[in-house]
Design a protein around this motif. Structure first.
Motif, PDB file in Angstrom:
ATOM      1  N   GLU A  69      -3.979   0.761   6.056  1.00  0.00           N
ATOM      2  CA  GLU A  69      -3.475  -0.464   5.426  1.00  0.00           C
ATOM      3  C   GLU A  69      -1.995  -0.671   5.736  1.00  0.00           C
ATOM      4  O   GLU A  69      -1.554  -1.773   6.043  1.00  0.00           O
ATOM      5  CB  GLU A  69      -3.716  -0.419   3.920  1.00  0.00           C
ATOM      6  CG  GLU A  69      -3.481  -1.741   3.243  1.00  0.00           C
ATOM      7  CD  GLU A  69      -3.902  -1.747   1.786  1.00  0.00           C
ATOM      8  OE1 GLU A  69      -3.557  -2.721   1.105  1.00  0.00           O
ATOM      9  OE2 GLU A  69      -4.545  -0.785   1.321  1.00  0.00           O
ATOM     10  N   ALA A  92       0.818  -1.218   0.000  1.00  0.00           N
ATOM     11  CA  ALA A  92       0.000   0.000   0.000  1.00  0.00           C
ATOM     12  C   ALA A  92       0.851   1.266   0.000  1.00  0.00           C
ATOM     13  O   ALA A  92       0.640   2.180   0.804  1.00  0.00           O
ATOM     14  CB  ALA A  92      -0.969   0.012   1.177  1.00  0.00           C
ATOM     15  N   ASN A 135      -3.690   5.592   2.659  1.00  0.00           N
ATOM     16  CA  ASN A 135      -3.229   4.221   2.884  1.00  0.00           C
ATOM     17  C   ASN A 135      -2.669   4.003   4.291  1.00  0.00           C
ATOM     18  O   ASN A 135      -2.101   2.947   4.567  1.00  0.00           O
ATOM     19  CB  ASN A 135      -2.161   3.837   1.855  1.00  0.00           C
ATOM     20  CG  ASN A 135      -2.727   3.679   0.472  1.00  0.00           C
ATOM     21  OD1 ASN A 135      -3.935   3.637   0.284  1.00  0.00           O
ATOM     22  ND2 ASN A 135      -1.860   3.588  -0.517  1.00  0.00           N
TER      23      ASN A 135
END
Length: 145
Positions: A65, A47, A62
């Motif tokens: 993640e 990510a 992101n």
């Protein structure tokens, strides 16, 4: 796993371990010290944040993640010592954006530790850059077994 006079050490075998010169984790006595964990799968970044031509992050979406992958990597390393995230006593979370970090950290940490009130001392620190431009977060942990 390898053992040194100082204790058991563990690494992932990613290129930056050799180029920088470090191990991912080392056990001394009843304490396991983990180097800052970043979002990688053993081969490449997970990510990665989008960056502009100057290497500046353009979107912090992101963060969650990447943070999940940091904890997954930490859990994997700890398992090599017969430990788990339940043994973590201290963590430092380094983030590029404190607001995005704060928004992601609560839910991700609670899921990683498997409880609504993780029993770990925790500090979040905002920083201007991490090891790679695409990284948004890095987590350093200490566990006692």
């Amino acid at each position: 796993m390898s053992r040194t006079r100082q204790g058991q050490v563990e690494s992932f075998g990613v290129p930056w371990e050799e180029s920088y010169g470090y191990v991912q984790a080392i056990r001394r006595g009843d304490t396991i010290y983990l180097s800052g964990q970043v979002a990688h799968d053993g081969k490449e970044l997970v990510a990665p944040a989008p960056v502009d031509d100057d290497g500046k992050v353009t979107d912090f979406g992101n963060m969650g993640e990447q943070l999940r992958q940091c904890y997954a990597n930490a859990a994997h390393l700890l398992s090599r010592f017969g430990a788990s995230l339940d043994d973590v006593v201290d963590e430092v979370i380094y983030v590029l954006d404190a607001d995005a970090g704060d928004a992601a950290a609560g839910p991700v940490r609670k899921a990683a530790y498997g409880r609504p009130d993780p029993q770990v001392a925790s500090t979040m620190i905002g920083t201007s850059r991490l090891a790679f431009p695409e990284l948004l977060v890095e987590v350093k942990l200490v566990a006692r077994v």
